[in-house]
Design a protein around this motif. Structure first.
Motif, PDB file in Angstrom:
ATOM      1  N   LYS A  36       0.846  -1.193   0.000  1.00 36.06           N
ATOM      2  CA  LYS A  36       0.000   0.000   0.000  1.00 36.06           C
ATOM      3  C   LYS A  36       0.883   1.245   0.000  1.00 36.06           C
ATOM      4  N   SER A  41       1.202   0.592  -6.475  1.00 37.80           N
ATOM      5  CA  SER A  41      -0.165   0.709  -5.966  1.00 37.80           C
ATOM      6  C   SER A  41      -0.847   1.949  -6.542  1.00 37.80           C
ATOM      7  N   LYS A  45      -4.168   2.114  -8.933  1.00 40.36           N
ATOM      8  CA  LYS A  45      -5.328   2.949  -8.596  1.00 40.36           C
ATOM      9  C   LYS A  45      -5.758   3.777  -9.809  1.00 40.36           C
ATOM     10  N   ASP A 109      -6.792   2.548   0.052  1.00 42.95           N
ATOM     11  CA  ASP A 109      -5.816   1.619   0.657  1.00 42.95           C
ATOM     12  C   ASP A 109      -6.456   0.784   1.760  1.00 42.95           C
TER      13      ASP A 109
END
Length: 141
Positions: A36, A41, A45, A109
């Motif tokens: 995260k 990450s 996203k 997250d």
């Protein structure tokens, strides 16, 4: 003639919707395995949000609108196969809603599910698509 054009664009919308519905859970599989807050990450996203907002959501909306027009123009609303198809499309729309919520979970997250969960979820749209295509092509009842 207009019916055929509407049907063609309906099929195009379905292809785009299904492509996104098959790809988004795959992104979740990879996203769930990265730390995260990492660069990977953040990239996932962005990819997930863009896929949902630019492809999956508009394609689903167009597929529904054009599908309802086809039902009305074709007089299919009394057909048994169509009722079964609509049920499967409603379930697929529910999966879409779940995937939309999951994009928000990853964006915050807050994901707690393992990659294996998303591998299994990835199969649900495929199974629904198979049922839908069989109903539309074969019209078994």
């Amino acid at each position: 003639m207009l019916y055929d054009w509407i049907k063609a664009f309906h099929v195009i919308a379905i292809i785009a919707w299904m492509a996104g519905m098959l790809y988004l859970p795959r992104l979740f599989v990879y996203h769930s395995d990265v730390p995260k807050g990492s660069i990977q990450s953040e990239t996932f996203k962005l990819m997930e949000r863009r896929l949902l907002k630019a492809i999956i959501n508009p394609a689903m909306g167009l597929a529904w609108i054009l599908g309802l027009i086809l039902i009305w123009q074709g007089g299919w609303y009394t057909s048994g196969w169509l009722h079964a198809k609509v049920l499967l499309v409603l379930i697929l729309s529910g999966v879409h809603g779940f995937l939309s919520k999951t994009v928000k979970v990853f964006a915050a997250d807050a994901n707690v599910r393992p990659a294996k969960f998303y591998r299994m979820i990835n199969e649900v749209p495929t199974v629904l698509m198979i049922g839908i295509v069989i109903l539309v092509i074969v019209k078994p009842f």
